[in-house]
Design a protein around this motif. Structure first.
Motif, PDB file in Angstrom:
ATOM      1  N   GLN A 187     120.597  38.268  47.152  1.00 23.37           N
ATOM      2  CA  GLN A 187     119.651  39.241  45.263  1.00 23.37           C
ATOM      3  C   GLN A 187     120.210  37.739  44.833  1.00 23.37           C
ATOM      4  OE1 GLN A 187     121.511  40.792  47.303  1.00 23.37           O
ATOM      5  NE2 GLN A 187     120.689  43.339  47.038  1.00 23.37           N
TER       6      GLN A 187
ATOM      7  N   ASP B 213     120.234  45.045  40.442  1.00 22.71           N
ATOM      8  CA  ASP B 213     120.406  45.018  41.687  1.00 22.71           C
ATOM      9  C   ASP B 213     122.531  45.574  41.990  1.00 22.71           C
ATOM     10  OD1 ASP B 213     118.088  43.799  42.734  1.00 22.71           O
ATOM     11  OD2 ASP B 213     118.811  42.099  42.403  1.00 22.71           O
TER      12      ASP B 213
ATOM     13  N   LYS C  24     117.433  42.405  36.312  1.00 21.52           N
ATOM     14  CA  LYS C  24     116.675  42.315  37.674  1.00 21.52           C
ATOM     15  C   LYS C  24     118.519  42.532  37.870  1.00 21.52           C
ATOM     16  CE  LYS C  24     114.441  42.506  41.223  1.00 21.52           C
ATOM     17  NZ  LYS C  24     115.338  42.946  41.734  1.00 21.52           N
TER      18      LYS C  24
ATOM     19  N   PHE D  89     125.414  40.537  48.293  1.00 15.92           N
ATOM     20  CA  PHE D  89     124.980  41.022  46.671  1.00 15.92           C
ATOM     21  C   PHE D  89     124.065  39.236  47.343  1.00 15.92           C
ATOM     22  CE2 PHE D  89     125.200  40.785  42.253  1.00 15.92           C
ATOM     23  CZ  PHE D  89     124.333  41.103  42.314  1.00 15.92           C
TER      24      PHE D  89
END
Length: 272
Positions: A248, A25, A21, A245
């Protein structure tokens, strides 16, 4: 039973999906475009390149693990570890780190060409290299001794950059060098790599395996892969406009039950 991060089957089962994931992302972030700050653009460019390399290596690592590979994943993991720590080092050092990186890259090329040149004739031992000229260093020259304190400081940084034990000691994580050195045992030619594919059957008989023997217990490299991806992502994100980022990574850290505030061994300088 409550999940708790550690060397246990539940953590192992969570590790690879979380890592995938994070990679996805990262791909999405890249597709949207990275907005580099005007200041320190070249530093961020290097960090972004290394971050992307870490993600590509991690994807290869996961594919090999899921295919049942064991020892062949170790060189990939070793490179991931080194690149993540070099990212943290460069982000911490800024312009000085970039100067050292540029000189180290130039100097390695210079040494390579010198070693491939016949000292008696001046000709390259590989004719394909005849057209390559090394030129002058791209920035500061750290080849010679100097009384300048700034040059002395850069030489210390050069040693850190080239020697992983110095770099991990700089961050107070000497144990990571021990781990890295052990990874090297499975990266270079050694009895470890030979024994992984052979088995003593007794009476002088040996079996040679098609694939390496499976690992026993929970694999530390699998468990720590998401954390390395989070560390790399945090380093880059902190240098980009808007820290794009971090959301995430915070989500992944929560799901993995690790404190996001302790992922990096040092605090990075604030971005202007």
């Amino acid at each position: 039973m409550t999940y708790e991060f550690g060397y246990n089957p539940k953590t192992t089962r969570r590790a690879l999906p979380i890592a995938r994931k994070l990679i996805a992302d990262g791909d999405m972030l890249l597709a949207q475009g990275l907005e580099l700050p005007v200041e320190n653009r070249e530093i961020v460019r290097a960090l972004a390149g290394w971050w992307r390399h870490v993600n590509v290596l991690a994807e290869d690592f996961i594919n090999r693990v899921e295919a049942g590979r064991t020892i062949t994943t170790t060189p990939i993991y070793r490179s991931i570890v080194e690149h993540v720590y070099k990212m943290l080092w460069l982000a911490s050092e800024g312009a000085n780190g970039l100067a050292v990186l540029d000189f180290s890259t130039w100097n390695n090329k210079k040494i390579l060409l010198e070693e491939l040149t016949d000292p008696n004739t001046g000709k390259r031992r590989w004719p394909a290299l005849d057209h390559i000229e090394i030129g002058a260093p791209p920035g500061v020259d750290l080849s010679h001794a100097s009384a300048d304190p700034e040059i002395a400081r850069l030489k210390v940084l050069l040693t850190e950059f080239k020697r992983f034990n110095k770099l991990t000691a700089r961050f107070g994580e000497e144990d990571m060098y021990t781990v890295y050195r052990h990874l090297c045992d499975y990266t270079h030619a050694s009895a470890y790599t030979a024994d992984a594919y052979t088995e003593d059957l007794g009476d002088g008989m040996w079996a040679i395996r098609t694939d390496a023997k499976p690992s026993d217990g929970e694999r530390a490299d699998v468990i720590w892969l998401p954390i390395l991806l989070m560390q790399a992502g945090l380093v880059l994100s902190s240098r980009l406009k808007g820290d794009p980022f971090r959301k995430q990574i915070k989500r992944a850290a929560f799901e993995y039950d690790v404190p996001v505030t302790r992922l990096l061994p040092v605090a990075l300088p604030a971005t202007d």
